[in-house]
Design a protein around this motif. Structure first.
Motif, PDB file in Angstrom:
ATOM      1  N   THR A   1       0.829  -1.208   0.000  1.00  0.00           N
ATOM      2  CA  THR A   1       0.000   0.000   0.000  1.00  0.00           C
ATOM      3  C   THR A   1       0.856   1.247   0.000  1.00  0.00           C
ATOM      4  N   TRP A   2       1.958   1.219   0.786  1.00  0.00           N
ATOM      5  CA  TRP A   2       2.855   2.386   0.833  1.00  0.00           C
ATOM      6  C   TRP A   2       3.444   2.629  -0.551  1.00  0.00           C
ATOM      7  N   PHE A   3       3.941   1.577  -1.198  1.00  0.00           N
ATOM      8  CA  PHE A   3       4.515   1.726  -2.536  1.00  0.00           C
ATOM      9  C   PHE A   3       3.472   2.235  -3.521  1.00  0.00           C
ATOM     10  N   PHE A   4       2.250   1.722  -3.429  1.00  0.00           N
ATOM     11  CA  PHE A   4       1.185   2.122  -4.346  1.00  0.00           C
ATOM     12  C   PHE A   4       0.906   3.613  -4.250  1.00  0.00           C
ATOM     13  N   ILE A   5       1.019   4.171  -3.038  1.00  0.00           N
ATOM     14  CA  ILE A   5       0.756   5.595  -2.837  1.00  0.00           C
ATOM     15  C   ILE A   5       1.987   6.438  -3.143  1.00  0.00           C
ATOM     16  N   ALA A   6       3.151   6.008  -2.644  1.00  0.00           N
ATOM     17  CA  ALA A   6       4.333   6.866  -2.657  1.00  0.00           C
ATOM     18  C   ALA A   6       5.078   6.867  -3.989  1.00  0.00           C
ATOM     19  N   LEU A   7       5.159   5.708  -4.657  1.00  0.00           N
ATOM     20  CA  LEU A   7       5.990   5.637  -5.862  1.00  0.00           C
ATOM     21  C   LEU A   7       5.525   6.578  -6.975  1.00  0.00           C
ATOM     22  N   PRO A   8       4.212   6.665  -7.292  1.00  0.00           N
ATOM     23  CA  PRO A   8       3.818   7.640  -8.325  1.00  0.00           C
ATOM     24  C   PRO A   8       4.177   9.078  -7.943  1.00  0.00           C
ATOM     25  N   ILE A   9       4.023   9.415  -6.661  1.00  0.00           N
ATOM     26  CA  ILE A   9       4.380  10.760  -6.213  1.00  0.00           C
ATOM     27  C   ILE A   9       5.869  10.988  -6.376  1.00  0.00           C
ATOM     28  N   CYS A  10       6.689  10.005  -6.000  1.00  0.00           N
ATOM     29  CA  CYS A  10       8.141  10.136  -6.108  1.00  0.00           C
ATOM     30  C   CYS A  10       8.583  10.261  -7.565  1.00  0.00           C
ATOM     31  N   ILE A  11       7.985   9.459  -8.447  1.00  0.00           N
ATOM     32  CA  ILE A  11       8.364   9.502  -9.859  1.00  0.00           C
ATOM     33  C   ILE A  11       8.038  10.863 -10.463  1.00  0.00           C
ATOM     34  N   LEU A  12       6.844  11.377 -10.193  1.00  0.00           N
ATOM     35  CA  LEU A  12       6.466  12.688 -10.719  1.00  0.00           C
ATOM     36  C   LEU A  12       7.358  13.790 -10.139  1.00  0.00           C
TER      37      LEU A  12
ATOM     38  N   LEU B   1       4.705  16.462  15.001  1.00  0.00           N
ATOM     39  CA  LEU B   1       3.434  16.774  14.345  1.00  0.00           C
ATOM     40  C   LEU B   1       2.588  15.550  13.984  1.00  0.00           C
ATOM     41  N   LEU B   2       3.202  14.417  13.680  1.00  0.00           N
ATOM     42  CA  LEU B   2       2.400  13.273  13.251  1.00  0.00           C
ATOM     43  C   LEU B   2       1.454  12.751  14.337  1.00  0.00           C
ATOM     44  N   PRO B   3       1.879  12.677  15.616  1.00  0.00           N
ATOM     45  CA  PRO B   3       0.885  12.307  16.641  1.00  0.00           C
ATOM     46  C   PRO B   3      -0.272  13.292  16.720  1.00  0.00           C
ATOM     47  N   LEU B   4       0.030  14.579  16.506  1.00  0.00           N
ATOM     48  CA  LEU B   4      -1.021  15.593  16.503  1.00  0.00           C
ATOM     49  C   LEU B   4      -1.969  15.385  15.330  1.00  0.00           C
ATOM     50  N   VAL B   5      -1.397  15.086  14.167  1.00  0.00           N
ATOM     51  CA  VAL B   5      -2.221  14.830  12.983  1.00  0.00           C
ATOM     52  C   VAL B   5      -3.135  13.631  13.222  1.00  0.00           C
TER      53      VAL B   5
ATOM     54  N   MET C   1      -0.366   9.740   6.491  1.00  0.00           N
ATOM     55  CA  MET C   1       0.395   9.396   5.291  1.00  0.00           C
ATOM     56  C   MET C   1       0.743  10.645   4.488  1.00  0.00           C
ATOM     57  N   GLY C   2      -0.240  11.517   4.270  1.00  0.00           N
ATOM     58  CA  GLY C   2       0.028  12.748   3.529  1.00  0.00           C
ATOM     59  C   GLY C   2       1.025  13.639   4.241  1.00  0.00           C
ATOM     60  N   SER C   3       0.934  13.713   5.564  1.00  0.00           N
ATOM     61  CA  SER C   3       1.856  14.541   6.332  1.00  0.00           C
ATOM     62  C   SER C   3       3.274  13.976   6.292  1.00  0.00           C
ATOM     63  N   ALA C   4       3.395  12.642   6.339  1.00  0.00           N
ATOM     64  CA  ALA C   4       4.712  12.015   6.276  1.00  0.00           C
ATOM     65  C   ALA C   4       5.389  12.277   4.936  1.00  0.00           C
ATOM     66  N   LEU C   5       4.626  12.179   3.853  1.00  0.00           N
ATOM     67  CA  LEU C   5       5.188  12.476   2.533  1.00  0.00           C
ATOM     68  C   LEU C   5       5.611  13.930   2.440  1.00  0.00           C
ATOM     69  N   MET C   6       4.837  14.818   3.050  1.00  0.00           N
ATOM     70  CA  MET C   6       5.182  16.235   3.004  1.00  0.00           C
ATOM     71  C   MET C   6       6.448  16.514   3.808  1.00  0.00           C
ATOM     72  N   CYS C   7       6.690  15.752   4.880  1.00  0.00           N
ATOM     73  CA  CYS C   7       7.935  15.908   5.642  1.00  0.00           C
ATOM     74  C   CYS C   7       9.144  15.672   4.743  1.00  0.00           C
ATOM     75  N   SER C   8       9.060  14.670   3.868  1.00  0.00           N
ATOM     76  CA  SER C   8      10.202  14.324   3.013  1.00  0.00           C
ATOM     77  C   SER C   8      10.464  15.362   1.937  1.00  0.00           C
ATOM     78  N   VAL C   9       9.413  15.994   1.418  1.00  0.00           N
ATOM     79  CA  VAL C   9       9.606  16.932   0.314  1.00  0.00           C
ATOM     80  C   VAL C   9       9.814  18.367   0.786  1.00  0.00           C
ATOM     81  N   ALA C  10       9.861  18.594   2.101  1.00  0.00           N
ATOM     82  CA  ALA C  10      10.160  19.939   2.613  1.00  0.00           C
ATOM     83  C   ALA C  10      11.667  20.142   2.551  1.00  0.00           C
ATOM     84  N   MET C  11      12.157  20.738   1.492  1.00  0.00           N
ATOM     85  CA  MET C  11      13.604  20.827   1.258  1.00  0.00           C
ATOM     86  C   MET C  11      13.986  22.184   0.667  1.00  0.00           C
ATOM     87  N   GLY C  12      13.352  23.221   1.166  1.00  0.00           N
ATOM     88  CA  GLY C  12      13.561  24.545   0.597  1.00  0.00           C
ATOM     89  C   GLY C  12      14.825  25.247   1.028  1.00  0.00           C
ATOM     90  N   LEU C  13      15.494  24.758   2.080  1.00  0.00           N
ATOM     91  CA  LEU C  13      16.704  25.404   2.585  1.00  0.00           C
ATOM     92  C   LEU C  13      17.857  24.410   2.603  1.00  0.00           C
TER      93      LEU C  13
END
Length: 272
Positions: free
Chosen positions: A52-63, A217-221, A238-250
């Motif tokens: 399930t994780w791969f099904f959700i995350a891999l398309p997002i990662c590829i794009l 933040l994830l326990p709060l979510v 799940m959405g919050s965890a993916l957003m943690c990984s892509v927060a890379m602005g600095l």
């Protein structure tokens, strides 16, 4: 490869920056790719499977990877004036030690993949992680010097964030904040709440460690997701965890960025 390029080559900067950004994206690809993913699984009830994780995350990662590639091409135009020197192919055969390391690595990953089925045997994914430590240090492949050279600062940082998260939970502060946020987003749809949390985590995780942001933040979510009229805590986590990984602005947003920022590829005497 990079050392053979001229000092003013834009290709070197594009490659190094691309590796750092791709490492952040790759941190979302599997449940064990980064600490925030493991934290997310711990806050899911029931925890989702690897498939399930791969099904959700891999398309997002590829794009995301394709988007980063296009952005680097537009920003640096690395093909202009760049000549890549052919890399000599390695024809050395695998040694016995290399086969042993490969087998232990693949075996450990396979055990992690079926950790839920083996929970009665191992109890936790962390117990499985002890196996390569015992095998590598016990056979002498890794030595005391390797142990001392571990990135203990990262481990201490993650442990400190875990203690902070436990303190927020045990003190009741987590439930208080969760009730306040739940009442504030009561009029929003599920996807509206997901957008709000994604934007919040994008900002917070950009300025602090991804792992620490997930621990806080994830326990709060999860609590907010449980308290909604239509509870969907796993979706929000799940959405919050993916957003943690892509927060890379600095340059300091994540460990891959910090490694890139401190990595100096010297061409002559000029660091890139």
């Amino acid at each position: 490869m990079l050392r053979n390029l001229p000092t003013d080559s834009r290709f070197s900067k594009a490659v190094i920056l691309g590796i750092a950004l791709a490492s952040n994206i790759g941190g979302a690809a599997s449940p064990i790719a980064s600490p925030q993913n493991i934290i997310a699984l711990q806050n899911m009830d029931p925890a989702i499977s690897w498939g399930t994780w791969f099904f959700i995350a891999l398309p997002i990662c590829i794009l995301s990877i394709l988007g980063i590639w296009v952005l680097l091409l537009i920003t640096f135009n690395p093909s202009r004036g760049t000549t890549i020197v052919p890399i000599r192919s390695v024809k050395d055969k695998f040694t016995g030690i290399q086969w042993f390391i490969t087998i232990v690595t693949v075996g450990t990953i396979c055990l992690w993949c079926v950790s839920h089925q083996l929970e009665s045997t191992f109890g936790d994914m962390g117990v499985i992680a002890i196996l390569p430590l015992v095998l590598f240090f016990g056979t002498g492949i890794l030595t005391k010097e390797d142990f001392n050279n571990f990135l203990w600062t990262i481990i201490i940082l993650a442990s400190g964030g875990l203690c902070l998260g436990k303190a927020v939970t045990s003190s009741g502060l987590l439930h208080t904040i969760a009730r306040s946020i739940t009442s504030s987003v009561a009029g929003l749809s599920l996807y509206g709440v997901l957008f709000v949390f994604a934007a919040l985590i994008l900002v917070v995780a950009t300025f602090i460690s991804h792992t620490v942001a997930a621990l806080i933040l994830l326990p709060l979510v999860k609590e907010v997701g449980i308290g909604m009229n239509e509870p969907h805590p796993n979706l929000l986590v799940m959405g919050s965890a993916l957003m943690c990984s892509v927060a890379m602005g600095l340059p300091t947003s994540g460990f891959p960025n910090m490694s890139k920022f401190s990595f100096h590829v010297r061409v002559g005497e000029i660091p890139i």
